[in-house]
Motif scaffolding. Structure first.
Motif, PDB file in Angstrom:
ATOM      1  N   HIS A   1      82.788 -10.424 -10.811  1.00  0.00           N
ATOM      2  CA  HIS A   1      82.816 -11.388  -9.703  1.00  0.00           C
ATOM      3  C   HIS A   1      82.415 -12.759 -10.214  1.00  0.00           C
ATOM      4  O   HIS A   1      81.460 -12.891 -10.979  1.00  0.00           O
ATOM      5  CB  HIS A   1      81.858 -10.980  -8.578  1.00  0.00           C
ATOM      6  CG  HIS A   1      81.909 -11.898  -7.394  1.00  0.00           C
ATOM      7  ND1 HIS A   1      82.898 -11.827  -6.439  1.00  0.00           N
ATOM      8  CD2 HIS A   1      81.107 -12.942  -7.028  1.00  0.00           C
ATOM      9  CE1 HIS A   1      82.695 -12.761  -5.516  1.00  0.00           C
ATOM     10  NE2 HIS A   1      81.617 -13.452  -5.852  1.00  0.00           N
ATOM     11  N   ASN A   2      83.134 -13.772  -9.788  1.00  0.00           N
ATOM     12  CA  ASN A   2      82.782 -15.158 -10.071  1.00  0.00           C
ATOM     13  C   ASN A   2      82.246 -15.790  -8.787  1.00  0.00           C
ATOM     14  O   ASN A   2      82.972 -15.878  -7.786  1.00  0.00           O
ATOM     15  CB  ASN A   2      84.008 -15.943 -10.555  1.00  0.00           C
ATOM     16  CG  ASN A   2      84.432 -15.559 -11.956  1.00  0.00           C
ATOM     17  OD1 ASN A   2      83.771 -15.905 -12.930  1.00  0.00           O
ATOM     18  ND2 ASN A   2      85.548 -14.831 -12.070  1.00  0.00           N
TER      19      ASN A   2
ATOM     20  N   SER B   1      84.794  -2.376  -6.618  1.00  0.00           N
ATOM     21  CA  SER B   1      84.335  -3.676  -7.116  1.00  0.00           C
ATOM     22  C   SER B   1      84.384  -4.749  -6.037  1.00  0.00           C
ATOM     23  O   SER B   1      84.976  -5.820  -6.203  1.00  0.00           O
ATOM     24  CB  SER B   1      85.166  -4.105  -8.332  1.00  0.00           C
ATOM     25  OG  SER B   1      85.009  -3.191  -9.385  1.00  0.00           O
TER      26      SER B   1
ATOM     27  N   THR C   1      83.233  -7.061 -18.976  1.00  0.00           N
ATOM     28  CA  THR C   1      84.181  -7.618 -18.018  1.00  0.00           C
ATOM     29  C   THR C   1      83.428  -8.365 -16.925  1.00  0.00           C
ATOM     30  O   THR C   1      82.306  -7.984 -16.551  1.00  0.00           O
ATOM     31  CB  THR C   1      85.057  -6.515 -17.384  1.00  0.00           C
ATOM     32  OG1 THR C   1      86.045  -7.116 -16.553  1.00  0.00           O
ATOM     33  CG2 THR C   1      84.224  -5.551 -16.552  1.00  0.00           C
ATOM     34  N   THR C   2      84.003  -9.433 -16.422  1.00  0.00           N
ATOM     35  CA  THR C   2      83.451 -10.158 -15.277  1.00  0.00           C
ATOM     36  C   THR C   2      83.989  -9.517 -14.011  1.00  0.00           C
ATOM     37  O   THR C   2      85.201  -9.415 -13.822  1.00  0.00           O
ATOM     38  CB  THR C   2      83.858 -11.638 -15.321  1.00  0.00           C
ATOM     39  OG1 THR C   2      83.321 -12.232 -16.511  1.00  0.00           O
ATOM     40  CG2 THR C   2      83.337 -12.382 -14.098  1.00  0.00           C
TER      41      THR C   2
END
Length: 204
Positions: A6-7, A52, A3-4
């Motif tokens: 943070h972008n 997160s 899973t991502t």
């Protein structure tokens, strides 16, 4: 499972993140660019997996008393130590410390242009109150150096100058030094008898 979490958006949280450090339940890291100052001189961030949440705690400015393009960082207690590839008094990088909350940034040392040591491309190793690191260039022969400095900015000294001679000890050291006892281990990306780089060991 992937899973991502943070972008990166370049401004204000930075861009081009490097290696993470993990301590006391928090990730610390740097971005080589981005942030809100100038053309994007890089940031230091924290990431708390409980919720997160990524927080930018410091933004580099590229000024003479600051740095630009930070490398991997080292966290020890409530201090972060690191190097930048450029910036500082002479524009060729610095050694810095900053508190883990982003306060108290200190330029411990500004590197100098060739033939002196300059342009570190790696982070630091720590033994007691002494930091060890490398520069990619400089050192008289232009092949890079190994250096040490105390955590308060005193006691800077060159430990090794690489010769830029393919057959003698390699040149252009990269990658963090690994300290085991009183021995430093590292790699140089070029030189050696086959000009493909070397793995080296040296006393502190």
């Amino acid at each position: 499972w992937f899973t991502t979490v943070h972008n990166f958006t370049n401004n204000p949280d930075g861009a081009y993140p490097t290696q993470l450090a993990w301590t006391n339940g928090i990730f610390y890291g740097t971005t080589g660019g981005g942030g809100t100052f100038g053309y994007g001189d890089g940031t230091i961030f924290t990431f708390n997996t409980n919720g997160s949440v990524l927080t930018t705690i410091y933004m580099f400015t590229g000024a003479t008393n600051n740095g630009q393009t930070p490398n991997d960082l080292l966290v020890a207690g409530n201090k972060i130590y690191g190097t930048t590839q450029s910036g500082g008094t002479n524009g060729v990088g610095i050694i810095y410390s900053v508190n883990t909350d982003g306060s108290g940034f200190t330029n411990l040392y500004s590197f100098r242009p060739s033939p002196d040591e300059n342009s570190p491309y790696t982070g630091l190793a720590l033994s007691g109150n002494t930091l060890f690191g490398t520069t990619l260039y400089g050192g008289g022969n232009g092949g890079g150096t190994v250096f040490k400095i105390n955590t308060d900015g005193t006691g800077y000294a060159l430990l090794r100058t690489f010769t830029n001679n393919p057959s003698v000890g390699g040149y252009s050291p990269q990658g963090e030094l690994v300290l085991i006892g009183s021995t430093l281990f590292g790699v140089a990306q070029a030189g050696g008898t086959n000009n493909g780089g070397v793995l080296y060991a040296m006393n502190t």
